[in-house]
Scaffold this motif. Sequence first.
Motif, PDB file in Angstrom:
ATOM      1  N   LEU A 187       1.304  -1.067  -0.093  1.00  0.00           N
ATOM      2  CA  LEU A 187      -0.012  -0.016   0.239  1.00  0.00           C
ATOM      3  C   LEU A 187       1.319   1.539  -0.077  1.00  0.00           C
ATOM      4  CD1 LEU A 187      -2.922   1.641   0.336  1.00  0.00           C
ATOM      5  CD2 LEU A 187      -2.801   1.107   2.126  1.00  0.00           C
ATOM      6  N   TRP A 188       0.805   2.091  -1.685  1.00  0.00           N
ATOM      7  CA  TRP A 188       2.058   3.238  -1.308  1.00  0.00           C
ATOM      8  C   TRP A 188       1.062   4.097  -1.244  1.00  0.00           C
ATOM      9  CZ3 TRP A 188       6.492   2.195  -5.860  1.00  0.00           C
ATOM     10  CH2 TRP A 188       7.394   0.807  -5.127  1.00  0.00           C
ATOM     11  N   LEU A 189       1.709   5.430  -0.663  1.00  0.00           N
ATOM     12  CA  LEU A 189       0.999   6.373  -1.041  1.00  0.00           C
ATOM     13  C   LEU A 189       1.958   7.719  -1.604  1.00  0.00           C
ATOM     14  CD1 LEU A 189      -0.742   8.326  -0.481  1.00  0.00           C
ATOM     15  CD2 LEU A 189       0.172   8.066   2.555  1.00  0.00           C
ATOM     16  N   GLU A 190       2.230   8.396  -2.244  1.00  0.00           N
ATOM     17  CA  GLU A 190       2.218   9.574  -3.290  1.00  0.00           C
ATOM     18  C   GLU A 190       2.028  10.304  -2.539  1.00  0.00           C
ATOM     19  OE1 GLU A 190       3.969   8.590  -7.393  1.00  0.00           O
ATOM     20  OE2 GLU A 190       4.334   6.863  -6.971  1.00  0.00           O
ATOM     21  N   THR A 191       3.157  11.216  -1.742  1.00  0.00           N
ATOM     22  CA  THR A 191       2.339  13.596  -1.710  1.00  0.00           C
ATOM     23  C   THR A 191       3.244  14.172  -2.928  1.00  0.00           C
ATOM     24  OG1 THR A 191       4.537  12.953   0.344  1.00  0.00           O
ATOM     25  CG2 THR A 191       2.075  12.504   0.978  1.00  0.00           C
ATOM     26  N   MET A 192       2.403  15.700  -2.515  1.00  0.00           N
ATOM     27  CA  MET A 192       2.844  16.046  -3.907  1.00  0.00           C
ATOM     28  C   MET A 192       2.104  17.759  -2.974  1.00  0.00           C
ATOM     29  SD  MET A 192       0.859  15.648  -7.423  1.00  0.00           S
ATOM     30  CE  MET A 192       1.436  14.173  -6.848  1.00  0.00           C
ATOM     31  N   GLU A 193       2.178  18.816  -2.883  1.00  0.00           N
ATOM     32  CA  GLU A 193       2.079  20.019  -3.015  1.00  0.00           C
ATOM     33  C   GLU A 193       1.121  20.301  -4.300  1.00  0.00           C
ATOM     34  OE1 GLU A 193       4.173  19.751  -1.904  1.00  0.00           O
ATOM     35  OE2 GLU A 193       3.857  19.058  -0.183  1.00  0.00           O
ATOM     36  N   LEU A 194      -0.687  21.055  -4.624  1.00  0.00           N
ATOM     37  CA  LEU A 194      -0.807  21.727  -5.723  1.00  0.00           C
ATOM     38  C   LEU A 194      -1.839  22.811  -5.078  1.00  0.00           C
ATOM     39  CD1 LEU A 194      -2.979  18.698  -7.121  1.00  0.00           C
ATOM     40  CD2 LEU A 194      -0.465  19.454  -7.966  1.00  0.00           C
ATOM     41  N   GLY A 195      -1.540  23.382  -5.776  1.00  0.00           N
ATOM     42  CA  GLY A 195      -1.701  25.307  -5.993  1.00  0.00           C
ATOM     43  C   GLY A 195      -0.368  25.916  -5.805  1.00  0.00           C
ATOM     44  N   LYS A 196      -0.679  27.287  -6.726  1.00  0.00           N
ATOM     45  CA  LYS A 196       1.273  27.997  -6.481  1.00  0.00           C
ATOM     46  C   LYS A 196       1.164  28.719  -4.678  1.00  0.00           C
ATOM     47  CE  LYS A 196       4.214  29.567  -9.316  1.00  0.00           C
ATOM     48  NZ  LYS A 196       5.369  28.548  -9.534  1.00  0.00           N
ATOM     49  N   ILE A 197      -0.535  29.287  -4.061  1.00  0.00           N
ATOM     50  CA  ILE A 197      -0.644  29.522  -2.865  1.00  0.00           C
ATOM     51  C   ILE A 197      -0.839  28.690  -1.585  1.00  0.00           C
ATOM     52  CG2 ILE A 197      -1.964  31.649  -2.037  1.00  0.00           C
ATOM     53  CD1 ILE A 197      -2.074  33.113  -4.410  1.00  0.00           C
ATOM     54  N   GLY A 220      -1.939  20.336   0.055  1.00  0.00           N
ATOM     55  CA  GLY A 220      -1.122  18.287   0.314  1.00  0.00           C
ATOM     56  C   GLY A 220      -2.436  17.645  -0.165  1.00  0.00           C
ATOM     57  N   VAL A 221      -1.790  16.532  -1.136  1.00  0.00           N
ATOM     58  CA  VAL A 221      -2.425  15.759  -1.788  1.00  0.00           C
ATOM     59  C   VAL A 221      -1.799  14.424  -1.410  1.00  0.00           C
ATOM     60  CG1 VAL A 221      -3.435  14.890  -4.236  1.00  0.00           C
ATOM     61  CG2 VAL A 221      -3.208  17.433  -3.402  1.00  0.00           C
ATOM     62  N   GLY A 222      -2.788  13.165  -1.499  1.00  0.00           N
ATOM     63  CA  GLY A 222      -1.508  12.442  -1.356  1.00  0.00           C
ATOM     64  C   GLY A 222      -2.125  11.134  -2.553  1.00  0.00           C
ATOM     65  N   ILE A 223      -1.540  10.406  -3.588  1.00  0.00           N
ATOM     66  CA  ILE A 223      -2.066   9.504  -4.230  1.00  0.00           C
ATOM     67  C   ILE A 223      -1.430   8.378  -3.187  1.00  0.00           C
ATOM     68  CG2 ILE A 223      -1.757   8.320  -6.610  1.00  0.00           C
ATOM     69  CD1 ILE A 223      -0.994  11.333  -7.276  1.00  0.00           C
ATOM     70  N   MET A 224      -2.671   7.483  -3.363  1.00  0.00           N
ATOM     71  CA  MET A 224      -2.932   5.962  -2.634  1.00  0.00           C
ATOM     72  C   MET A 224      -4.049   4.732  -3.325  1.00  0.00           C
ATOM     73  SD  MET A 224      -3.950   4.648   1.355  1.00  0.00           S
ATOM     74  CE  MET A 224      -2.151   5.730   2.061  1.00  0.00           C
ATOM     75  N   TYR A 225      -1.992   3.904  -3.659  1.00  0.00           N
ATOM     76  CA  TYR A 225      -3.135   2.431  -4.644  1.00  0.00           C
ATOM     77  C   TYR A 225      -1.863   1.837  -3.586  1.00  0.00           C
ATOM     78  CZ  TYR A 225       1.608   3.602  -5.852  1.00  0.00           C
ATOM     79  OH  TYR A 225       3.388   4.478  -6.942  1.00  0.00           O
ATOM     80  N   MET A 226      -2.309   0.422  -4.055  1.00  0.00           N
ATOM     81  CA  MET A 226      -1.912  -1.459  -3.973  1.00  0.00           C
ATOM     82  C   MET A 226      -1.481  -1.232  -4.815  1.00  0.00           C
ATOM     83  SD  MET A 226      -2.834  -1.819  -1.254  1.00  0.00           S
ATOM     84  CE  MET A 226      -2.247  -3.675  -1.179  1.00  0.00           C
ATOM     85  N   GLY A 253     -11.765  -0.900  -0.258  1.00  0.00           N
ATOM     86  CA  GLY A 253     -12.298  -1.920  -0.660  1.00  0.00           C
ATOM     87  C   GLY A 253     -11.815  -1.536  -2.667  1.00  0.00           C
ATOM     88  N   ASN A 254     -12.076  -0.401  -2.884  1.00  0.00           N
ATOM     89  CA  ASN A 254     -11.814  -0.107  -3.931  1.00  0.00           C
ATOM     90  C   ASN A 254     -10.056  -0.034  -4.249  1.00  0.00           C
ATOM     91  OD1 ASN A 254     -14.195   1.289  -5.562  1.00  0.00           O
ATOM     92  ND2 ASN A 254     -14.615   1.939  -3.549  1.00  0.00           N
ATOM     93  N   LEU A 255      -9.260   0.559  -3.030  1.00  0.00           N
ATOM     94  CA  LEU A 255      -8.130  -0.246  -3.827  1.00  0.00           C
ATOM     95  C   LEU A 255      -7.433  -1.478  -3.798  1.00  0.00           C
ATOM     96  CD1 LEU A 255      -6.649   1.915  -1.175  1.00  0.00           C
ATOM     97  CD2 LEU A 255      -6.469   2.520  -2.970  1.00  0.00           C
ATOM     98  N   LEU A 256      -8.738  -2.055  -2.817  1.00  0.00           N
ATOM     99  CA  LEU A 256      -7.716  -3.503  -3.542  1.00  0.00           C
ATOM    100  C   LEU A 256      -8.149  -4.103  -4.598  1.00  0.00           C
ATOM    101  CD1 LEU A 256      -9.440  -5.386   0.426  1.00  0.00           C
ATOM    102  CD2 LEU A 256      -6.259  -5.140  -0.527  1.00  0.00           C
ATOM    103  N   GLU A 257      -9.077  -3.523  -4.676  1.00  0.00           N
ATOM    104  CA  GLU A 257     -10.009  -3.505  -6.470  1.00  0.00           C
ATOM    105  C   GLU A 257      -9.085  -2.821  -8.189  1.00  0.00           C
ATOM    106  OE1 GLU A 257     -14.069  -2.503  -7.316  1.00  0.00           O
ATOM    107  OE2 GLU A 257     -14.902  -4.906  -6.242  1.00  0.00           O
ATOM    108  N   GLY A 258      -7.938  -2.418  -7.555  1.00  0.00           N
ATOM    109  CA  GLY A 258      -6.727  -1.567  -8.158  1.00  0.00           C
ATOM    110  C   GLY A 258      -7.121  -0.318  -8.921  1.00  0.00           C
ATOM    111  N   ARG A 259      -8.109   0.436  -7.948  1.00  0.00           N
ATOM    112  CA  ARG A 259      -8.231   1.930  -8.469  1.00  0.00           C
ATOM    113  C   ARG A 259      -7.439   2.523  -7.667  1.00  0.00           C
ATOM    114  NH1 ARG A 259     -13.297  -0.299  -8.365  1.00  0.00           N
ATOM    115  NH2 ARG A 259     -15.193   0.316  -9.631  1.00  0.00           N
ATOM    116  N   VAL A 260      -7.498   3.352  -8.272  1.00  0.00           N
ATOM    117  CA  VAL A 260      -6.758   5.390  -7.222  1.00  0.00           C
ATOM    118  C   VAL A 260      -6.985   5.347  -6.410  1.00  0.00           C
ATOM    119  CG1 VAL A 260      -4.655   6.375  -7.706  1.00  0.00           C
ATOM    120  CG2 VAL A 260      -5.045   4.779  -9.522  1.00  0.00           C
TER     121      VAL A 260
END
Length: 547
Positions: free
Chosen positions: A201-211, A215-221, A277-284
């Motif tokens: 179960l991986w989590l990648e983070t980033m920041e969106l919005g110049k001002i 914080g945004v996190g992308i989680m997936y299996m 449940g959606n992560l275990l089905e292969g969704r992001v």
Amino acid sequence: MNSAWDRLVKKSRRPYKTVQHVEETEIMSNNKGIHSSLDENIEQIKDSFGNSGDLIIRSFRMGKPFSHKVASIYINGLTDKEILGTFIIERLMKDVNLSENDDPFSPSQLTTYIKEHILSITNVRDVPDWNKLFLSLLSGETIVLVDGWNHGFACAAQGGDLRAISEPTTESSVRGPKDSFTESLISNTAMIRRRIKSPNLWLETMELGKITQTGVGIMYMKGIVNDKLLTEVKERLSKIKVDEVQGSNTIEEWISDNIWTPWPTIFTTERPDVVAGNLLEGRVVIFVNETPTPLILPATWNQFFQTAEDYYLRWSMSSFLRLLRIFSFLITLLGPSLFIAFLSFHPELIPTPFLINLASQRQSVPFPIVIEALLMEFTFEVLREAGIRMPRPVGQAVSIVGALVLGEAAVSAGIVSSAMVIVVAATAIASFTIPHYAMTDAVRLLRFCMMILSSLLGLYGIGLGLIILVAHTCSIRSFGIPYLAPFSPFILADQKDSILRLPLPFLSERPRLINQLKTKRIEDSQTSSPENDNMKNQDSKKDSYEK
């Protein structure tokens, strides 16, 4: 006249807003290095924040013989004061005799000693420039600066007043867990970690919005998710170049395949078990800080009629409830339009006694039936919106009493017929059975379109509208996945968990179009079927009898 007009046009085209926008973004993207002087750094921070009242700066001296000036800086309300006082300020104030020699530490040696021997906080990282300093400070971290050293370090002490984990408000269920997401990104991801205890179960983070720097996190299996889907999600997020990202709805509109469709193409939820449940089905899943509803993608039309409670009930009851929701969806979409079409264009299809009763009710109504239906639907939408926007103790009473009083008064005054009130009320009640609010909003808009078509062409208009709607829905894709999957294209293996839900031992495969890497939920699906289990039990009994 022409020269004066040209000067006026040129003056109106001066880019005042563009110059101001560049100045704001330059402040937030200051990659210059930090000064070595602590006083200059403090003045720079005060000037950048406009001497804000919530900016707290605590200065003190440490080292032998108290020759080094040190300052801790944090934003009041974003930092946990207990962590700050116990693990940062108290530790720095107590350890004053840092060197056994007569010579004091140099600023760089003192900074290293503080990080390695004094601070007992979990996460400490270097801050080399102003951009990272401001971002860390506004994220709730505490900045420690040492006089004479052009680097600082940020201590993870985020906290403050946050909303506690509570029960879901829009996706309640009788059985199953009662927790829901909050506005904290860390708390939301932790709730998923408790359910899926896997290093994949991986989590990648980033920041969106110049001002805003949201914080945004992308989680997936990892190993289950389709790599093409993951790459597409990252590319679309990287193309969001805006000043402000206030929540998940902003990201949803930027990354959607078709923003003009009335159907929701990205699934949202507030339940951690649905996300797991959606992560275990292969969704992001995309988590956005300060937003309690993460985004789940790709989404299909059938997904909006399924609930988490379907997997906590028996398969027979779950299948019945799904059929009930589909039937209620059709009533919500076509109920008023069918009533208009039958009375206006096809009265011969109505039984004669019932037709006579309806005609007698409409004798005192001064409006055509389509105006009557639009008036009642508009009134109900006003009552629904008023019940939502008003305070909770008053809103429910106003909506219920208002509907009863207005409906009875309208029938008594001869403005609408009692049959129309029944149709609109039945349509409204049926709309409440749709489990997800985004799909309910789409049906509310499409219902008015179907009513207009039925008033123009009758049943032929309804048929034409349905053909256009189905053709449009078939053309929609959500991150490359057909929106009507597994019905169009038809996938027989995925029908086990679509409109009907078979028992869990038969759900041994993940959705085919969403996940292309690992379709099997178990290594050997045959070992989990009830037939094979019975055969194995009979073989084991036979072996025991022979022995």
